[in-house]
Design an enzyme around this catalytic site. Structure first.
Site, PDB file in Angstrom:
ATOM      1  N   HIS A   5       0.814  -1.215   0.000  1.00 53.17           N
ATOM      2  CA  HIS A   5       0.000   0.000   0.000  1.00 53.17           C
ATOM      3  C   HIS A   5       0.846   1.264   0.000  1.00 53.17           C
ATOM      4  CE1 HIS A   5      -2.427   3.064   2.398  1.00 53.17           C
ATOM      5  NE2 HIS A   5      -3.059   2.966   1.245  1.00 53.17           N
ATOM      6  N   GLU A  25       0.523  -0.669  -4.940  1.00 56.80           N
ATOM      7  CA  GLU A  25      -0.416   0.416  -5.180  1.00 56.80           C
ATOM      8  C   GLU A  25       0.320   1.731  -4.979  1.00 56.80           C
ATOM      9  OE1 GLU A  25      -3.783   2.906  -2.979  1.00 56.80           O
ATOM     10  OE2 GLU A  25      -1.705   2.490  -2.480  1.00 56.80           O
ATOM     11  N   ASP A  27      -0.201   6.209  -5.557  1.00 55.11           N
ATOM     12  CA  ASP A  27      -1.187   7.277  -5.707  1.00 55.11           C
ATOM     13  C   ASP A  27      -0.758   8.244  -6.798  1.00 55.11           C
ATOM     14  OD1 ASP A  27      -2.850   6.679  -3.198  1.00 55.11           O
ATOM     15  OD2 ASP A  27      -0.819   6.844  -2.392  1.00 55.11           O
ATOM     16  N   HIS A  41       0.497  10.677  -1.844  1.00 55.00           N
ATOM     17  CA  HIS A  41      -0.754  10.514  -1.120  1.00 55.00           C
ATOM     18  C   HIS A  41      -1.139  11.798  -0.404  1.00 55.00           C
ATOM     19  CE1 HIS A  41      -3.728   9.199   1.803  1.00 55.00           C
ATOM     20  NE2 HIS A  41      -3.846   8.055   1.157  1.00 55.00           N
ATOM     21  N   ASP A  85      -3.837   4.319  -7.862  1.00 52.16           N
ATOM     22  CA  ASP A  85      -4.871   4.964  -7.053  1.00 52.16           C
ATOM     23  C   ASP A  85      -5.003   6.407  -7.526  1.00 52.16           C
ATOM     24  OD1 ASP A  85      -6.727   5.640  -5.199  1.00 52.16           O
ATOM     25  OD2 ASP A  85      -5.518   5.178  -3.443  1.00 52.16           O
TER      26      ASP A  85
END
EC number: 4.6.1.-
Length: 274
Positions: A5, A25, A27, A41, A85
């Site tokens: 993540h 993942e 962002d 993020h 993301d």
């Protein structure tokens, strides 16, 4: 699939892979015009994590291309899925189409290199809300207009905002998407979340003829007890800040004969028939 993540810094890719992730993942942050700028993020994010790591998006793609290209010195065989993301909530919904065009072109230029790259990872587009579905339309339109529709086979769709599953199905129908769909269910690692929606999604996934959910992952799991709960329910993937904890749980007697890590030979768009 174990999804590392918030892997937004280039140097953290190997770190998460070394912990056991076979997917990452990251962002994607946009400017006000819908142009993808950085992997970032921002605050707030998960408990126990720093939210400020970042990289220029195109440089990140250049690096991850190498990491997923066989015979490249940076190649890591285990990395088979990239979850993007998309931070579309930070821009106007009117810019979602422009954002989809831009991300598609940057993937064409920096990851697939318009047919000249051998990078092989599958791409999962994580859309926050169904109202941003024009991003998907633009992404697919751009691949078609640029002459690279074949890359659609490598791209899946996922709505991450925990919205009504029937509402998501309706939007997928509007877009003409009946395959290559993941469904996420979860909450930041700072809080606990019930399983009602997750169970509903799993039931739909396992319904014969239902084509709007092929795979399901739970996020963002850090406690082993919640990882065990999700595995018992039958998820296909787990997103975690701690991939090594997921690895340890998978090795437990209860799960060792039921689950294994996905490899490149496992199609992330097909329902698992156990």
């Amino acid at each position: 699939w174990i999804m590392g993540h918030m892997v937004n810094a280039i140097e953290r890719v190997d770190e998460f892979l070394n912990l056991g992730a076979n997917a990452i993942e990251f962002d994607i942050d946009f400017d006000k015009d819908g142009i993808a700028q950085i992997t970032h993020h921002g605050i707030p994010c998960n408990c126990g994590r720093k939210c400020t790591k970042k990289a220029i998006f195109t440089e990140y793609l250049d690096n991850i291309r190498q990491v997923t290209t066989p015979d490249d010195p940076k190649f890591r065989e285990q990395l088979v899925l990239l979850a993007l993301d998309l931070k579309l909530l930070r821009i106007s919904s009117a810019k979602a189409y422009r954002a989809g065009e831009d991300v598609a072109k940057k993937l064409l230029d920096h990851y697939w290199q318009r047919g000249n790259s051998r990078a092989r990872a599958y791409i999962l587009l994580n859309i926050p809300l169904v109202e941003d579905y024009e991003f998907i339309r633009a992404f697919k339109d751009t691949l078609k207009n640029e002459g690279y529709e074949s890359y659609n086979d490598k791209v899946g769709i996922n709505f991450t905002g925990n919205e009504d599953l029937d509402k998501i199905r309706d939007v997928l129908e509007i877009l003409g998407i009946h395959k290559q769909v993941w469904q996420a269910d979860g909450i930041t690692s700072c809080f606990a979340r019930g399983t009602e929606r997750l169970k509903e999604a799993l039931e739909k996934r396992d319904t014969p003829g239902y084509n709007y959910i092929n795979k399901i992952y739970a996020w963002t799991l850090v406690r082993k007890s919640i990882m065990r709960r999700s595995l018992r329910l039958g998820v296909d993937g787990v997103m975690s800040n701690n991939p090594d904890r997921v690895i340890k749980v998978l090795k437990e007697k209860e799960f060792a004969d039921k689950f294994r890590l996905a490899t490149y030979n496992d199609n992330p768009w097909e329902k698992f028939r156990g």
